[in-house]
Each structure stands twice: as structure tokens, then as C-alpha cells.
Design an enzyme around this catalytic site. Sequence first.
Site, PDB file in Angstrom:
ATOM      1  N   PRO A 136       0.795  -1.232   0.000  1.00 43.09           N
ATOM      2  CA  PRO A 136       0.000   0.000   0.000  1.00 43.09           C
ATOM      3  C   PRO A 136       0.825   1.279   0.000  1.00 43.09           C
ATOM      4  O   PRO A 136       0.492   2.237  -0.701  1.00 43.09           O
ATOM      5  CB  PRO A 136      -0.844  -0.121   1.276  1.00 43.09           C
ATOM      6  CG  PRO A 136      -0.950  -1.582   1.522  1.00 43.09           C
ATOM      7  CD  PRO A 136       0.345  -2.162   1.065  1.00 43.09           C
ATOM      8  N   TYR A 137       1.904   1.317   0.771  1.00 39.10           N
ATOM      9  CA  TYR A 137       2.722   2.529   0.807  1.00 39.10           C
ATOM     10  C   TYR A 137       3.329   2.804  -0.562  1.00 39.10           C
ATOM     11  O   TYR A 137       3.272   3.936  -1.074  1.00 39.10           O
ATOM     12  CB  TYR A 137       3.816   2.397   1.864  1.00 39.10           C
ATOM     13  CG  TYR A 137       4.741   3.592   1.916  1.00 39.10           C
ATOM     14  CD1 TYR A 137       4.284   4.817   2.380  1.00 39.10           C
ATOM     15  CD2 TYR A 137       6.065   3.489   1.480  1.00 39.10           C
ATOM     16  CE1 TYR A 137       5.130   5.929   2.411  1.00 39.10           C
ATOM     17  CE2 TYR A 137       6.909   4.590   1.517  1.00 39.10           C
ATOM     18  CZ  TYR A 137       6.439   5.803   1.986  1.00 39.10           C
ATOM     19  OH  TYR A 137       7.274   6.895   2.014  1.00 39.10           O
ATOM     20  N   CYS A 138       3.914   1.788  -1.179  1.00 39.66           N
ATOM     21  CA  CYS A 138       4.533   1.963  -2.497  1.00 39.66           C
ATOM     22  C   CYS A 138       3.506   2.412  -3.533  1.00 39.66           C
ATOM     23  O   CYS A 138       3.736   3.356  -4.289  1.00 39.66           O
ATOM     24  CB  CYS A 138       5.197   0.668  -2.948  1.00 39.66           C
ATOM     25  SG  CYS A 138       6.503   0.065  -1.854  1.00 39.66           S
ATOM     26  N   LYS A 141       2.223   6.045  -2.838  1.00 33.03           N
ATOM     27  CA  LYS A 141       3.224   7.068  -3.126  1.00 33.03           C
ATOM     28  C   LYS A 141       3.454   7.200  -4.631  1.00 33.03           C
ATOM     29  O   LYS A 141       3.762   8.289  -5.128  1.00 33.03           O
ATOM     30  CB  LYS A 141       4.530   6.761  -2.402  1.00 33.03           C
ATOM     31  CG  LYS A 141       4.464   6.976  -0.895  1.00 33.03           C
ATOM     32  CD  LYS A 141       4.183   8.429  -0.511  1.00 33.03           C
ATOM     33  CE  LYS A 141       5.421   9.302  -0.674  1.00 33.03           C
ATOM     34  NZ  LYS A 141       5.185  10.703  -0.182  1.00 33.03           N
TER      35      LYS A 141
END
Length: 323
Positions: A136-138, A141
Site C-alpha cells: 500500500p505505501y509503495c 506514493k
Amino acid sequence: MQIFVTGASGFVGGAATRRLVADGHSVSAMSRSAGSDLKIEALGAQPVRCDLEDVTAAHLDSADVVIHAAAFVEPWGPKDAWDRLNVGGTRRMLAAAKAAGVRRFVHIGTEAAIVHGQHVHMADETVPLSLDSPYPYCRTKALAEQAVRQANDPAASFETVVLRPRFIWGPGDQTILPMIKAMAASGQWSWFDHGRAVTSTTHVENLVEAIVLALDSGRGGEAYFILDDGERSMHEMISGMAASVGVALPERSLPGWLGHAIGAVLEGTWRTLRLKGAPPLTRHAAMVMSRDCTLIGDKARREMGYVPRISVEEGLAALRNQG
């Protein structure tokens, strides 16, 4: 220059705010609480009570430049947190900035935007964004960076620039070093693949130097890797950081693939049983610790005049002296 900063009570935003104020700029900063007000005022900036979900052009007042350093970087949280804050929050900031007549929007991105779980070897900015990353973070972003770069609009005198650091470290770190210390103290520390993964790094003061340069330099709509000189193994880098605070890490190690599998099981358990707190290991953490990630920073040197101010050796020595 009038500058509005998001994330000023955090690691990167705080360091940038301190430098911008010292350089004589008039700085205001997004603040979500009375506690953040105090931190921002201590840096010499003016707190503005708003957040990524309600910010408007009025909050930005007469800002010339926005430094967008706020993001949801936690390894665990509500399922919608990364999309809501990293993607939705960035789009809201862009809309507010453009409506307020801001001329330049500097987005603090990350190398994670090109990561879907692979080893990354000597990548430059031509590597595509990982818009469908399983992490999710990748993924968020990447989507946030896409929105920033697409919002570049020279005809409307609105320029956007993305800075991509990797493995941000240095004094004031609120993530990596505290995590290392906590895991070592609890006996939970383990390397993955003996820490052999090789990584580029970014000392926070080198990133701040790039932020200052980006007030006026860097081509609109472009992204730039901002890096320390050279690469190090995870073992060398993390051991050095731990040693700076008197912590000797054990040599216990797990295969990277096993760490990823354990992280997936733990994540599923925490979601299914709605357990409080974060699981002790996530897929993302195992992936980061076991994958090479080496990058090329020539574009920032060439187009922004960026040169690292602090070497890794100098940065580690400074941490030891502070410890």
C-alpha cells in the site's frame, strides 16, 4: 519567500522548516493539534490549523512555494489510510496550492514509488512508477507522485517537482533508529538474508539541501533521486546506526522469502481478528530489508546542482557524538 510546509512536526518536514527559517524565509506549516503547534513554533514557523483532509487555499494564504512532506508512512493502519492521506491528501494539497496562486509545489516522494517487490539495481528516473504495487505505501506514493507530476502547469505559472530520497536517516529520525532500538531491547531483532541487501541512502541534511535547491531549480513535472554518495549493505548501515546509540545487534537471520511469508500471515491474522497495534512484522518491512535498492542520482546533480553536504561516514560520526 513565503513557504508553506506540510509534515513540519515530523522528521523531514521539521528539518526542512528549521533550515528554511534559518535562511530567512517566512514559513507557515500545517498543524493538526496543540502539540504540533508547539513543535512548529519552536522551529520558528507559524502553525496553521488544518490537515490533509480539509486544507483549502485560504490556509496557504500568500505562499509562493509549498513543501509537501506529510504522508502516511506507518507500516500498519486502517486499510484506507494510505489512499486517503497519501493520494487524496496530495491531490487536495495540489488543488489548494493552485487555487492559492502558489508558483511551485515541491513534493517529497520516495524510491518506493517504483517498487513492486523486485530488486532494484542502479535505477534512474526513467523506471516506471509502480501504480499497482502490492504494498500500500509503495502504490499510494506512486499514485501521489503521478498526481503531482501531472499537475505541473507552466501556462498557469504552477510548477511541480518531486524529490525522491531513499532510506532517510540522521538526527531527529523518528522511524528507523527508534525501531531498531525497540526491537533490540525486546529481543525481536533479526536480519533478513544476513543483511546482505545493498541500498542507497539519504541523510536528512542532504535531503534538506535538495529541498532548498528545489525552491528555484529542477524542471517542472520531473522527479529527482536525492542520494548520499555510494551504497552500503543493510548490515553495514543499520549496524552503524545502532552502534551510534550503543546498541549491538545480534546476528540472527531469516531468509527473506520466509520473512515475507511470516509478514503475510501476521497481517492476515491482525486484520481477521482485528487485533490492536501493529503486527511485529509486515510484508513491506521484510521486502525492504531483503531487497537490493541502488539508485542513480546524476539527474539531480546535473539539473539541480545538488551535491551531498554530508557523507555517510560524517553522518554516522555525528550520531555517535550526539549519543
